[in-house]
Design an enzyme around this catalytic site. Structure first.
Site, PDB file in Angstrom:
ATOM      1  N   SER A   9       5.962   1.350   6.850  1.00  0.00           N
ATOM      2  CA  SER A   9       4.248   0.890   6.025  1.00  0.00           C
ATOM      3  C   SER A   9       4.015   1.441   5.982  1.00  0.00           C
ATOM      4  O   SER A   9       2.949   1.392   5.838  1.00  0.00           O
ATOM      5  CB  SER A   9       3.496  -0.338   7.325  1.00  0.00           C
ATOM      6  OG  SER A   9       3.663   0.706   8.470  1.00  0.00           O
ATOM      7  N   CYS A  10       5.066   2.795   5.164  1.00  0.00           N
ATOM      8  CA  CYS A  10       4.275   4.543   4.467  1.00  0.00           C
ATOM      9  C   CYS A  10       4.216   3.743   2.984  1.00  0.00           C
ATOM     10  O   CYS A  10       5.415   3.716   2.342  1.00  0.00           O
ATOM     11  CB  CYS A  10       4.728   5.254   4.677  1.00  0.00           C
ATOM     12  SG  CYS A  10       4.955   6.872   4.256  1.00  0.00           S
TER      13      CYS A  10
END
Length: 142
Positions: A9-10
């Protein structure tokens, strides 16, 4: 080989990955949460930094705040163990090859990983676009 170290989730990691894919540049992607770096890899990355641990340490991470450790007081071996144990302490993405390192995604800085031939083409395209804009301006001002 270019190494792209990412986390889940970057957003910046996804941007970096997309940039490499769009330009057809080969890279090796690695989720450091699933596959933490070993001491040798961490030493390699640290050796390429300009400011040492400060450059790669994510002080905004939840893990950093929970641990509440003075990283300046740690020995190198303690630091390496900690970073291997808690990969969330590292900023992401970390992009590196044999000679260059970039921490985080920056649209301008990531160009250092562009092969020389591709940089030349990109400069030619930029020049061509600027000439077209300049010509359009001249014609519209007549």
């Amino acid at each position: 080989m270019i190494h792209l170290l990412v986390g889940p989730s970057c957003t910046s990691c996804r941007k970096a990955k997309k940039w490499f894919i769009n330009l057809g540049i080969e890279f090796e992607e690695r989720n450091i949460n699933n596959e933490p770096l070993n001491s040798k890899e961490l030493k390699t990355i640290l050796s390429m930094t300009e400011t040492g641990i400060e450059e790669i340490l994510s002080k905004r991470s939840i893990v950093y705040q929970k641990l509440n450790i003075d990283f300046d007081e740690l020995s190198m071996s303690q630091l390496l163990v900690l970073l291997s144990q808690y990969p969330q302490l590292l900023k992401r993405p970390i992009i590196y090859d044999d000679h260059r390192l970039q921490v985080g995604y920056n649209e301008e800085d990531i160009r250092i990983f562009m092969p020389k031939k591709l940089r030349k083409v990109a400069r030619m395209d930029l020049y061509r676009n600027n000439v077209e804009i300049l010509c359009a301006d001249i014609i519209s001002n007549r």
